[in-house]
Design a protein around this motif. Structure first.
Motif, PDB file in Angstrom:
ATOM      1  N   ALA A 295      25.795  46.691  -6.806  1.00  0.00           N
ATOM      2  CA  ALA A 295      26.006  47.873  -7.031  1.00  0.00           C
ATOM      3  C   ALA A 295      25.290  48.099  -8.468  1.00  0.00           C
ATOM      4  CB  ALA A 295      27.257  48.246  -6.912  1.00  0.00           C
TER       5      ALA A 295
ATOM      6  N   ARG B 188      38.146  46.370  -0.876  1.00  0.00           N
ATOM      7  CA  ARG B 188      36.919  45.857  -1.692  1.00  0.00           C
ATOM      8  C   ARG B 188      37.281  45.409  -2.853  1.00  0.00           C
ATOM      9  NH1 ARG B 188      32.661  50.642  -2.329  1.00  0.00           N
ATOM     10  NH2 ARG B 188      34.082  51.057  -3.780  1.00  0.00           N
TER      11      ARG B 188
ATOM     12  N   TRP C 257      24.589  51.654  -4.245  1.00  0.00           N
ATOM     13  CA  TRP C 257      24.996  50.545  -3.395  1.00  0.00           C
ATOM     14  C   TRP C 257      23.630  50.188  -2.609  1.00  0.00           C
ATOM     15  CZ3 TRP C 257      29.803  48.395  -4.089  1.00  0.00           C
ATOM     16  CH2 TRP C 257      30.586  49.244  -4.921  1.00  0.00           C
TER      17      TRP C 257
ATOM     18  N   TYR D 138      30.696  53.582  -9.353  1.00  0.00           N
ATOM     19  CA  TYR D 138      29.296  53.256  -9.322  1.00  0.00           C
ATOM     20  C   TYR D 138      28.328  54.087  -8.744  1.00  0.00           C
ATOM     21  CZ  TYR D 138      30.547  48.494 -11.025  1.00  0.00           C
ATOM     22  OH  TYR D 138      31.093  47.464 -11.932  1.00  0.00           O
TER      23      TYR D 138
ATOM     24  N   ARG E 140      35.655  43.804  -6.697  1.00  0.00           N
ATOM     25  CA  ARG E 140      34.697  43.421  -7.405  1.00  0.00           C
ATOM     26  C   ARG E 140      34.498  42.177  -7.909  1.00  0.00           C
ATOM     27  NH1 ARG E 140      33.855  46.153 -13.324  1.00  0.00           N
ATOM     28  NH2 ARG E 140      34.924  44.416 -13.988  1.00  0.00           N
TER      29      ARG E 140
ATOM     30  N   TYR F  84      27.988  42.953  -1.570  1.00  0.00           N
ATOM     31  CA  TYR F  84      27.199  44.107  -1.789  1.00  0.00           C
ATOM     32  C   TYR F  84      26.940  44.174  -3.271  1.00  0.00           C
ATOM     33  CZ  TYR F  84      29.390  46.210   2.275  1.00  0.00           C
ATOM     34  OH  TYR F  84      29.841  46.440   3.507  1.00  0.00           O
TER      35      TYR F  84
END
Length: 120
Positions: free
Chosen positions: A97, A45, A110, A107, A47, A95
């Protein structure tokens, strides 16, 4: 408590644009920093972008700088991700968040994610 619902994903040709939206349900949306993450199959994942509670501070991943823009409208409890000049490598589930501060981790909330597919 904050509930996040993403929308705006889809299938686009390389070079095209999409705008993702994330609607937040909860009274404290404006106190949270908001971010967009993405995850492609077999990859970690990442950011993509984060914005502080006021909208005055934004941070982007190097992979999207100059192409993506994160904004928020606290009156509408919504955060956006404008994606331009899309590339096949941008294909992922995106996604949104929420976190208490722009430097915070992990975080707190979500969304369920929205698929973005970019074809060459």
């Amino acid at each position: 408590q904050v509930q996040l619902v993403e929308s705006g994903g889809g299938h686009v040709q390389a070079g095209g644009s999409l705008r993702l939206s994330c609607a937040a349900f909860g009274r404290t949306f404006s106190t949270y920093a908001m971010a967009w993450f993405r995850q492609a199959p077999g990859k970690e994942r990442e950011r993509v972008a984060v914005i502080d509670w006021s909208g005055s501070i934004t941070v982007y991943a190097d992979s999207v700088k100059g192409r993506f823009t994160i904004t928020r409208d606290n009156a509408k409890n919504t955060v956006y991700l404008q994606m331009n000049s899309l590339k096949p490598e941008d294909t992922a589930v995106y996604y949104c968040a929420a976190v208490r501060s722009i430097t915070g981790d992990p975080y707190d909330y979500w969304g369920q994610g929205t698929q973005v597919t970019v074809s060459s």
